[in-house]
Design an enzyme around this catalytic site. Sequence first.
Site, PDB file in Angstrom:
ATOM      1  N   GLY A   1       2.573   1.735   8.452  1.00  0.00           N
ATOM      2  CA  GLY A   1       2.516   3.021   7.782  1.00  0.00           C
ATOM      3  C   GLY A   1       1.586   2.943   6.592  1.00  0.00           C
ATOM      4  O   GLY A   1       1.409   1.879   5.989  1.00  0.00           O
TER       5      GLY A   1
ATOM      6  N   GLN B   1      -1.848   5.475  -1.244  1.00  0.00           N
ATOM      7  CA  GLN B   1      -2.179   4.052  -1.234  1.00  0.00           C
ATOM      8  C   GLN B   1      -3.674   3.793  -1.132  1.00  0.00           C
ATOM      9  O   GLN B   1      -4.125   2.687  -1.436  1.00  0.00           O
ATOM     10  CB  GLN B   1      -1.455   3.342  -0.092  1.00  0.00           C
ATOM     11  CG  GLN B   1       0.048   3.275  -0.280  1.00  0.00           C
ATOM     12  CD  GLN B   1       0.702   2.651   0.926  1.00  0.00           C
ATOM     13  OE1 GLN B   1       1.038   3.328   1.886  1.00  0.00           O
ATOM     14  NE2 GLN B   1       0.862   1.332   0.873  1.00  0.00           N
TER      15      GLN B   1
ATOM     16  N   CYS C   1       5.326  -3.949   1.978  1.00  0.00           N
ATOM     17  CA  CYS C   1       4.440  -2.834   1.664  1.00  0.00           C
ATOM     18  C   CYS C   1       3.011  -3.338   1.555  1.00  0.00           C
ATOM     19  O   CYS C   1       2.770  -4.385   0.946  1.00  0.00           O
ATOM     20  CB  CYS C   1       4.880  -2.182   0.344  1.00  0.00           C
ATOM     21  SG  CYS C   1       3.863  -0.784  -0.155  1.00  0.00           S
ATOM     22  N   LEU C   2       2.075  -2.599   2.124  1.00  0.00           N
ATOM     23  CA  LEU C   2       0.670  -2.986   2.039  1.00  0.00           C
ATOM     24  C   LEU C   2       0.176  -2.983   0.601  1.00  0.00           C
ATOM     25  O   LEU C   2      -0.775  -3.679   0.276  1.00  0.00           O
ATOM     26  CB  LEU C   2      -0.190  -2.059   2.903  1.00  0.00           C
ATOM     27  CG  LEU C   2       0.076  -2.138   4.409  1.00  0.00           C
ATOM     28  CD1 LEU C   2      -0.736  -1.094   5.156  1.00  0.00           C
ATOM     29  CD2 LEU C   2      -0.206  -3.532   4.940  1.00  0.00           C
TER      30      LEU C   2
ATOM     31  N   HIS D   1       9.822   5.510   3.308  1.00  0.00           N
ATOM     32  CA  HIS D   1       8.996   4.623   2.488  1.00  0.00           C
ATOM     33  C   HIS D   1       7.667   5.304   2.131  1.00  0.00           C
ATOM     34  O   HIS D   1       7.266   5.319   0.962  1.00  0.00           O
ATOM     35  CB  HIS D   1       8.753   3.322   3.263  1.00  0.00           C
ATOM     36  CG  HIS D   1       7.877   2.339   2.584  1.00  0.00           C
ATOM     37  ND1 HIS D   1       8.362   1.167   2.042  1.00  0.00           N
ATOM     38  CD2 HIS D   1       6.528   2.326   2.362  1.00  0.00           C
ATOM     39  CE1 HIS D   1       7.352   0.483   1.504  1.00  0.00           C
ATOM     40  NE2 HIS D   1       6.233   1.161   1.698  1.00  0.00           N
ATOM     41  N   GLU D   2       6.998   5.873   3.130  1.00  0.00           N
ATOM     42  CA  GLU D   2       5.701   6.518   2.884  1.00  0.00           C
ATOM     43  C   GLU D   2       5.869   7.778   2.041  1.00  0.00           C
ATOM     44  O   GLU D   2       5.027   8.077   1.190  1.00  0.00           O
ATOM     45  CB  GLU D   2       4.986   6.835   4.197  1.00  0.00           C
ATOM     46  CG  GLU D   2       4.666   5.641   5.061  1.00  0.00           C
ATOM     47  CD  GLU D   2       3.959   4.495   4.357  1.00  0.00           C
ATOM     48  OE1 GLU D   2       3.234   4.733   3.369  1.00  0.00           O
ATOM     49  OE2 GLU D   2       4.136   3.340   4.781  1.00  0.00           O
TER      50      GLU D   2
ATOM     51  N   HIS E   1       5.835   6.930  -1.518  1.00  0.00           N
ATOM     52  CA  HIS E   1       4.476   6.781  -2.050  1.00  0.00           C
ATOM     53  C   HIS E   1       3.899   8.135  -2.455  1.00  0.00           C
ATOM     54  O   HIS E   1       3.250   8.254  -3.498  1.00  0.00           O
ATOM     55  CB  HIS E   1       3.541   6.139  -1.022  1.00  0.00           C
ATOM     56  CG  HIS E   1       3.654   4.662  -0.930  1.00  0.00           C
ATOM     57  ND1 HIS E   1       3.381   3.821  -1.979  1.00  0.00           N
ATOM     58  CD2 HIS E   1       4.002   3.856   0.106  1.00  0.00           C
ATOM     59  CE1 HIS E   1       3.555   2.560  -1.605  1.00  0.00           C
ATOM     60  NE2 HIS E   1       3.935   2.559  -0.334  1.00  0.00           N
TER      61      HIS E   1
END
Length: 180
Positions: A44, A49, A89-90, A131-132, A135
Amino acid sequence: MLTILEFPDPRLRTRAQPVERVDDALSRLIDDMFETMYAAPGIGLAATQVDVHRRFMVIDVSEEKNAPLVFINPEILEKQGAQTYQEGCLSVPGIYADVDRADRIRVRALDRHGQPFEMWADGLLAVCIQHEMDHLDGKVFVDYLSPFKREQVRKRLAKAAKERAAAGGADADEQRRHTI
């Protein structure tokens, strides 16, 4: 390939604004985000991000990486149950922590063509959507950790960044699990 912002970059705290128009430029950005997410590798990626502060995200939780989902201006309409999932997480590379989230959600959004849809999601997909969406609201999964653990994460990431820079930018991080 887009650059993924890393914690504690203050731009990750920016609350994303609604997408006004679904057009060719947004479509190209969505394609670039999928390419970046798959290469990272992740499941994701929210626009925040990649330093685009609009409310949209791309997700693909399939093992084969053949089930891409786009959520533009997403809203969670309903939450059911609870689950604890070890998230990565990226934007917080190499760090994993247990996070409590709803087990099942109903979400409404626009697809990549601007068409409205609603869907139920559970398990990993529900975790990834939540999660996204965090962000998009300027929240990072480490916000669920204690202040002490969050500071440890910040220090660990700073040290890893210095080591990567000293090694000429080589990425020595371990292979990521389901990094969202």
